[in-house]
Write an enzyme that holds these catalytic residues in place. Structure first.
Site, PDB file in Angstrom:
ATOM      1  CG  HIS A 268      -2.236   1.224   1.516  1.00 52.65           C
ATOM      2  ND1 HIS A 268      -3.360   0.833   0.979  1.00 52.65           N
ATOM      3  CD2 HIS A 268      -2.172   2.571   1.522  1.00 52.65           C
ATOM      4  CE1 HIS A 268      -4.178   2.724   1.388  1.00 52.65           C
ATOM      5  NE2 HIS A 268      -2.965   2.703   1.449  1.00 52.65           N
ATOM      6  CD  GLU A 269       1.892   3.387   3.790  1.00 53.07           C
ATOM      7  OE1 GLU A 269       2.067   4.666   3.625  1.00 53.07           O
ATOM      8  OE2 GLU A 269       0.502   2.898   4.610  1.00 53.07           O
ATOM      9  CG  HIS A 272       0.115   6.049  -0.883  1.00 54.53           C
ATOM     10  ND1 HIS A 272      -1.248   6.441  -1.523  1.00 54.53           N
ATOM     11  CD2 HIS A 272      -0.219   5.352   0.643  1.00 54.53           C
ATOM     12  CE1 HIS A 272      -1.938   6.190  -0.073  1.00 54.53           C
ATOM     13  NE2 HIS A 272      -1.191   5.177   0.404  1.00 54.53           N
TER      14      HIS A 272
END
Length: 342
Positions: A268-269, A272
């Protein structure tokens, strides 16, 4: 009479220290006197400092370099017994007139100068403010007394207090910009031993919206961490730790997180970060972490090269793309049905 108040509190005066016993003040109304802080010590508020320097320069007695400085809190006037505030106001201004030219600084002036109540059952609540208004009206042009009030809530002040002839000059002291933050950090770091890897500008870029007090706290937290680690210097890692702690809270090292959730958080990170790196208009990526802090399991930190006073459509769209990057990464790796909601 000259009267000003900064919207945010500020220590600034280059004034002489006096012994309270020599001022003839009554025991229960002694103001705090003197300051070891000088104009040259103030960083990150050049415009406000320039205005105040000009006023204080005009106040100084030609025969003396410094003048008396009375400092007290607005709440101190009625802190012991209701109704004694008016007497304390009279005593303070009476002594100031005897020692003019001088400066009277009332911190948190909204505590004594708030809007008056029309409740006839408690008229004593307005007595202190009424006495302050009378004293401010009693100055002559040549008495050489400056009254300064500081408050975070100027809208709460009584209209009679802010009319022309009383508090009629306003000095706004905003939070510092990136250069101001650099100067403030440099000033506070001069009191500690910092490592060679410390880049003050990176820290300044990463602390938008921080006040001078916030920056002082950041340096203090970093120094405490270095001391706890028995380090001889405060290095960049200590400052990064302090900034993250202030912004996001302590690391949740005791949190029990499954490997599956760690893997999801990592992708997820990473989503980003990758979108931020490859999107025109996105802010540069400074750090990505999956260490839990506060309510977050991880985050990507982006730092602007300078303070953003406005944002273009391209930048706003880039921000939206970065925000969706984590969800898209989860969908690509784990499938649409496995995308997390938090």
């Amino acid at each position: 009479m000259l009267a000003i108040w900064p919207i945010q509190k500020m220590v600034f005066l280059e004034l002489q220290r006096f012994n309270a016993e020599t001022l003839g003040l009554k025991q229960d109304v002694k103001p705090i006197l003197g300051s070891t802080t000088r104009f040259k010590d103030v960083k990150g508020a050049d415009e406000a400092k320039a205005e105040l320097e000009e006023i204080v320069h005009n106040l100084r007695d030609p025969k003396e370099r410094l003048v008396p400085f009375f400092s007290c809190s607005g709440s101190a006037f009625d802190e012991m017994y209701v109704g004694v505030g008016a007497r304390r106001i009279r005593d303070l201004f009476s002594t100031a007139k005897k020692l003019s030219p001088c400066v009277i600084f009332i911190d948190e002036i909204d505590a004594v100068g708030g809007k008056r109540s029309h409740n006839r059952l408690t008229p004593f609540l307005n007595m202190t403010l009424n006495q302050l208004l009378v004293e401010l009206d009693g100055f002559n042009q040549n008495e050489g007394i400056i009254v300064i009030g500081a408050t975070y809530f100027p809208e709460s002040l009584d209209k009679a207090l802010v009319r022309p002839g009383r508090f009629d000059q306003y000095v706004n002291v905003p939070n510092p910009d990136v250069e101001g933050r650099r100067q403030i950090l440099e000033s506070h770091m001069s009191k500690i031993v910092k490592g060679n890897d410390v880049d003050i500008m990176i820290i300044a870029r990463g602390t938008p919206g921080f006040s001078g007090a916030d920056l002082a706290n950041l340096v203090n937290v970093a120094a405490l961490r270095a001391a706890m680690n028995d380090a001889n210097v405060v290095n960049m890692d200590d400052f990064e730790f302090a900034k993250d702690k202030i912004l996001m809270g302590n690391e949740r090292k005791s949190a029990i997180i499954s490997e599956e959730n760690r893997r999801i958080t990592a992708f997820h990170e990473a989503g980003h970060a990758l979108v931020a790196i490859h999107t025109v208009g996105a802010l540069p990526v400074h750090k990505a972490t999956i260490v839990p802090r506060g309510s977050t399991l991880g985050m990507v930190i982006q730092l602007p090269d300078k303070d953003l006073t406005s944002r273009s459509r391209k930048q706003m769209l880039a921000s939206l793309d970065v925000s969706m990057g984590g969800r898209v990464a989860e969908e690509l790796i784990f499938g649409a049905s496995e995308v997390t909601l938090l």
